[in-house]
Design a protein around this motif. Sequence first.
Motif, mmCIF file in Angstrom:
data_model
loop_
_atom_site.group_PDB
_atom_site.id
_atom_site.type_symbol
_atom_site.label_atom_id
_atom_site.label_comp_id
_atom_site.label_asym_id
_atom_site.label_seq_id
_atom_site.Cartn_x
_atom_site.Cartn_y
_atom_site.Cartn_z
ATOM 1 N N SER C 59 0.838 -1.212 0.000
ATOM 2 C CA SER C 59 0.000 0.000 0.000
ATOM 3 C C SER C 59 0.868 1.256 0.000
ATOM 4 O O SER C 59 0.539 2.247 -0.646
ATOM 5 N N ASP C 176 -5.740 -0.259 -4.793
ATOM 6 C CA ASP C 176 -5.203 -0.925 -3.605
ATOM 7 C C ASP C 176 -6.246 -1.907 -3.077
ATOM 8 O O ASP C 176 -7.201 -1.514 -2.412
ATOM 9 N N GLU C 177 -6.063 -3.174 -3.392
ATOM 10 C CA GLU C 177 -6.979 -4.237 -2.970
ATOM 11 C C GLU C 177 -8.433 -3.901 -3.274
ATOM 12 O O GLU C 177 -9.264 -3.847 -2.370
HETATM 13 MG MG LIG Z 1 -2.297 -2.608 2.036
#
Ligand SMILES: [Mg+2]
Lengths: 215, 188, 243
Positions: C59, C176-177
């Motif tokens: 991240s 991010d995810e």
């Molecule tokens: Mg992360």
Amino acid sequence: MLSLYLPGASPVHRAPAGLKLAVLAALGVGLFLVSRVEVVAGALAAVLAVGLAVARLPGRALWAQVRPVWIWLAALFVVHLLVTGPLPGAVAVLRLLTLVLAAAVVTATTRVTALVAVVEWLVQPLRLVGVRPARVGLVVAMTLRFIPLLAERAARIREAQTARGAERVRLGLLVPLVISVLQLAHTLSEALDARGADDTPARPLRRAAGSVGPA
Amino acid sequence: MKTRDLAYVALFAAIVAVLGLLPPVPVPGIPVPITAQTLGVMLAGSVLGARRGALALLVFLAVVAVGAPVLSGGRGGLGVFVGPTAGFLYSWPVAAFVIGWLTQLSWRRFNLAWALVANLVGGVVVIYAIGIPFTSLYADVPLWTSFTGSLAFIPGDVVKAVAASVVAVAVHRAYPVIELPTRRATAG
Amino acid sequence: MRWGRRAAATAPAETLPRTAVELRDVTHAYGDRTVLSSISLTLTEPRVGVIGGNGSGKSTFARLLNGLVLPSSGTVLVDGLDTRSRAREVRRRVGFVFQDPDAQIVHPTVAEDLAFGPTNQGVAPAEIDRRVDDVLVRYGLDGHRDHPAHLLSGGQKQLLAIAGVLVMRPERIVFDEPTTLLDLANTRRVARVIDELEQDVVVVTHHLDLLAGFDRVLVFEDGRVAADGSPAETVPWYVARIS
Ligand SMILES: [Mg+2]
Ligand SMILES: Nc1ncnc2c1ncn2[C@@H]1O[C@H](COP(=O)(O)OP(=O)(O)OP(=O)(O)O)[C@@H](O)[C@H]1O
């Protein structure tokens, strides 16, 4: 949405939000300048006519706004009966009732976005001290957006604590709620940055409510 | 203001609203049920500090004004600003400011005692000092009548000040948000 | 495949330029804790995946790419623009979609939220309306224009978050995810949406099957790039390493 707005197509609904607020403000001042009962009663009748007949609001919606102050108005009348007499008491009670009802009519006939635009307009003079009106509108909109989300989070935290056997959760609820909100604020500010919230130092007034499309 | 501050202000305004949605709690020995909303005022001041706390309450009032029914009891709209108890609403941003200011003053030695001082002065004294005279002027009743009418709420407010102080101390330990202008000598 | 679907309303003249992101000896620390150490690489591929264990620095790496996080030392350049000094231009080129859609939807209703980014960019209102209409149709949110955002399903919220970035017309989008909080059906849907984007993407994910067809995958381990190559090389390596 989380709002007291009741959609409609009456002239009251279509009147500009700024105008309605100006009338409300004028009424607020004007009612305190007169103390004759027939004038105040006339104003009350006019507000009821506008709300019920012209805007066609359900009486229920107006009553919902009066109900919380009802007891208070009754108590006020009693105090006046004992201190000043029935007529000043009636004037004081009718005055407040009129104002509360008029405000309820404006709230019920005006879209939130239109009122937020008025808020932005009202804070324009604060530009002088560095306030950015568009940001004020943004923060108000964000608050409206996050109220249901936080209510849900609070409910979830309470469930989790009850599931773990906590009986009295009210205070225990607050610490995790506040901390989760502070963490959320961190991501939210990143999202604001990523979407350019900081891009333009001074923006023109937000687009008018109508341009986003009618309900 | 940084975008981070905008987020804090909006989210704390939302917290005050959510606390208003909780049903009032009857507390034994206290004459009227407690609503949680002024707890939000205290939390905004003592977690965010003076400026952001006061702004959070101003934004909350704006949200009420634009028609969100988020005052305890589901009230909202412009009516509450012209109602007899409107002075209490107007006092909230001031109260949050005073609480935040006292919290910042005591920041280096912040503990439960300081938190209590801040919340009692800002969250009880300030609110009544503004709300009571407003009611009496507005409704044309004697100050004393207005004061005795409000007495029943004071025990509940003291309970809330204690609760807010406990939460504020815990939150400051876990996630301090207030930054003082002077830098600390060492990191970590 | 990537070019699968083009929005009808998109002006044909607006073909997107490719974006090059370059990291030069980038190190990042939070306080005295180093979470990324001396990373140097250049991303030019249209599809880049990032995988690795929790806390490995994915991240942080993703946030470096559009200046949400500035490197403690070293330089990040987007098309030659330093994220440290040219943050605004960088963010116009590189959009960001977060894991939790709830944290990135800022307005109460769908259409208002979509208008947020382009309004910040100073795009003309008529053009904003056009872009908003376009993405609403494209992502099946057409009937939800004035809906409160909080009543959307998790999958719809993530689509709204992606749409909110798309209307800003970035050249590369960092995710991010994006599917971590979604169920299987919505994960597939979002994967398809990412696949069909004409923009370059960087996708941080724990869903390894999202990376089939990607051009390059970086594997992070303790703040370093432990493997870097095609998914066929890196994904089996990563799976073998953790088992
Ligand atoms: Mg992360
Ligand atoms: N804002 C921050 N302040 C301090 N430490 C942080 C911060 N953000 C991340 N970290 C720490 O940096 C390290 C790397 O975090 P990062 O979020 O980049 O990992 P990640 O690979 O994305 O992990 P995950 O798969 O869990 O999302 C972690 O140990 C994390 O605790």
